[in-house]
Design an enzyme around this catalytic site. Structure first.
Site, short mmCIF file in Angstrom:
data_model
loop_
_atom_site.label_atom_id
_atom_site.label_comp_id
_atom_site.label_asym_id
_atom_site.label_seq_id
_atom_site.Cartn_x
_atom_site.Cartn_y
_atom_site.Cartn_z
N ARG A 90 11.40 -1.29 -6.74
CA ARG A 90 12.89 -1.16 -5.96
C ARG A 90 13.66 -2.51 -6.03
NH1 ARG A 90 12.40 2.17 -1.47
NH2 ARG A 90 10.31 1.41 -1.60
N TYR A 91 12.74 -3.74 -6.17
CA TYR A 91 13.54 -4.96 -6.24
C TYR A 91 13.08 -5.48 -7.64
CZ TYR A 91 13.11 -4.47 -1.05
OH TYR A 91 13.13 -3.99 0.14
N ARG A 94 9.40 -7.45 -8.16
CA ARG A 94 8.01 -6.87 -7.76
C ARG A 94 7.95 -5.44 -7.79
NH1 ARG A 94 11.45 -9.04 -4.22
NH2 ARG A 94 11.92 -8.07 -2.16
N CYS A 103 -6.69 7.53 2.77
CA CYS A 103 -6.75 6.52 3.57
C CYS A 103 -7.97 6.68 4.32
CB CYS A 103 -5.63 6.41 4.51
SG CYS A 103 -3.73 6.42 3.54
N CYS A 107 -2.45 7.86 9.85
CA CYS A 107 -1.69 7.49 10.98
C CYS A 107 -0.79 8.69 11.38
CB CYS A 107 -1.01 6.37 10.92
SG CYS A 107 -2.19 5.03 10.20
N CYS A 110 2.90 7.89 9.63
CA CYS A 110 2.88 7.56 8.42
C CYS A 110 4.12 7.78 7.67
CB CYS A 110 1.76 8.24 7.73
SG CYS A 110 1.73 7.82 5.80
N ARG A 112 4.45 7.72 4.40
CA ARG A 112 4.19 8.68 3.14
C ARG A 112 3.22 9.91 3.48
NH1 ARG A 112 3.08 3.01 0.30
NH2 ARG A 112 5.20 2.53 -0.52
N ASP A 273 10.00 4.49 10.57
CA ASP A 273 10.62 5.27 9.35
C ASP A 273 10.86 6.77 10.14
OD1 ASP A 273 10.85 3.19 7.77
OD2 ASP A 273 9.04 3.36 7.25
N ASP A 310 13.47 -0.36 6.83
CA ASP A 310 13.59 0.24 5.45
C ASP A 310 14.76 1.00 5.40
OD1 ASP A 310 11.85 -0.29 2.88
OD2 ASP A 310 10.46 -0.34 4.66
N LYS A 317 14.36 -2.99 2.45
CA LYS A 317 14.14 -3.81 3.67
C LYS A 317 15.22 -4.74 4.16
CE LYS A 317 9.20 -3.95 3.98
NZ LYS A 317 9.31 -3.06 2.69
S1 SF4 Z 1 0.24 4.29 7.29
FE1 SF4 Z 1 0.01 5.85 5.94
S2 SF4 Z 1 -0.67 5.06 4.10
FE2 SF4 Z 1 -0.75 3.79 5.60
S3 SF4 Z 1 -3.24 3.67 6.49
FE3 SF4 Z 1 -1.86 4.85 7.45
S4 SF4 Z 1 -1.78 6.93 6.75
FE4 SF4 Z 1 -2.44 5.69 5.23
#
Ligand code: SF4
Length: 351
Positions: A90-91, A94, A103, A107, A110, A112, A273, A310, A317
């Site tokens: 994206r940048y 990096r 994971c 979460c 999340c 993603r 997000d 973001d 960001k």
């Molecule tokens: S935010 Fe998403 S990618 Fe990060 S630990 Fe939690 S579930 Fe996994």
């Protein structure tokens, strides 16, 4: 509470974290978005507390089935910046290298969530990883590689060592940055062997820890982070501003102080997000700015993160304040102190 990671709604019911009468809807949630709560996180949940901030982060909720029109499966626009599988560029200087799809915990907020989980396989396939490394080798402007996923520290020390050696061999890459939740979610995984595997010959290695509530910094988590810092790896933090988890001044200050006590420099406080089914977690930007103001001057400068958004669509960001200075041109600047007092400052005085 349990020695095993909770992965099914049945596991959650047996642990007393969900009621039997809501299981059908929760099965639908779990079919869409992966579920996992490690023993270290489950131990922090009081099943009798409906407002438990750890449960809120990890126990699936029926509200996740409601996707708002403004929510998006790719809320920060990774896909439009992905030249090869596993890379987000994206940048200019990096790239993200998404080496794992899983994971230790999932979460509920999340960003993603449509991309992570055991259904996607554990890690980037060897051919895809080789193509991603070839991309990094071919771009001399890439100074930093951000290892993410999923959570890259789910990989074994042996695989991490191989990956680090491949990246360390690229002359123009100077910095490796690992983003992880493992030190809080699975602190026993952070061994001296893992710390040693993460270090790259001739390169700087940083670890960015994701945690959102001070209770996550348990003695075991602090010891795990201590092993990394003692091994010579500087640590930074990233947190997501989450309604019902850390959206009050006391909790947020406690979290940031817990990081600094653990030798972790607060780095980012992310505005949540627009990920699908996550509206129950989002605050307004104005609330986030008020919380940031509550920290300024009252909590050590070491504890201050940058509050960032973001921008949806993949525009990167941006720091979103608050700002303490107004005016310019021929006028005096107006600078606000931490108690709200206004002060003039001459224009051009520092030119
Ligand atoms: S935010 Fe998403 S990618 Fe990060 S630990 Fe939690 S579930 Fe996994």
């Amino acid at each position: 509470m349990t020695a095993e990671t909770l992965r099914t709604t049945g596991d959650l019911m047996k642990a007393g974290l969900v009621a039997p009468d809501g299981l059908a809807a929760l099965d639908e949630v779990a079919g869409r978005y992966a579920v996992a709560i490690t023993p270290a996180m489950a131990e922090l949940i009081d099943p009798h507390d409906p407002d438990n901030p750890i449960a809120r982060q990890f126990v699936p909720h029926v509200a996740e089935l409601d996707t708002l029109p403004e929510e998006d499966a790719d809320p920060i626009g990774d896909d439009r910046h992905s030249p090869v599988e596993g890379i987000v560029h994206r940048y200019p200087d990096r790239v993200l290298l998404k080496v794992a799809h899983v994971c230790p915990v999932y979460c509920r907020f999340c960003f993603r969530r449509e991309r992570v989980g055991p259904a996607r396989g554990k890690a980037l396939a060897p051919e895809a990883l080789e193509a991603a490394l070839a991309y990094i080798r071919s771009r001399p402007e890439i100074w930093e590689v951000v290892l993410t996923g999923g959570d890259p520290l789910v990989l074994s020390p042996r695989r991490i060592r191989r990956l680090v050696a491949a990246l360390a061999a690229i002359d123009h890459v100077k910095v490796l940055r690992w983003h992880t939740r493992v030190p809080v979610a699975q602190p026993d995984r952070v061994t001296d062997d893992l710390a040693c595997a993460l270090k790259a010959d001739g390169k700087a290695t940083y670890i960015v820890l994701h945690a959102n509530h001070p209770r996550e910094l348990t003695p075991a988590a602090r010891a795990a982070c201590g092993r990394l810092v003692d091994a010579g790896i500087p640590m930074l933090s990233q947190s997501v501003l989450l309604r019902g988890v850390n959206d009050d001044p006391g909790t947020l200050a406690g979290l940031l102080r817990a990081f600094v006590e653990t030798r972790i420099k607060p780095y980012y406080l992310h505005h949540a997000d627009l990920a699908p089914g996550t509206s129950r977690f989002r605050t307004s930007i104005a609330e986030g700015q008020r919380l940031m103001r509550s920290l300024r001057g009252r909590v050590s400068g070491l504890c201050q993160p940058t509050y960032v958004l973001d921008i949806p669509g993949g525009y990167g960001k941006s720091p979103i304040g608050p700002s303490y200075v107004t005016g310019a041109g021929d006028e005096q600047y107006r600078v606000e102190d931490y108690e709200g007092g206004q002060h003039g400052y001459p224009p051009g005085a520092s030119d």
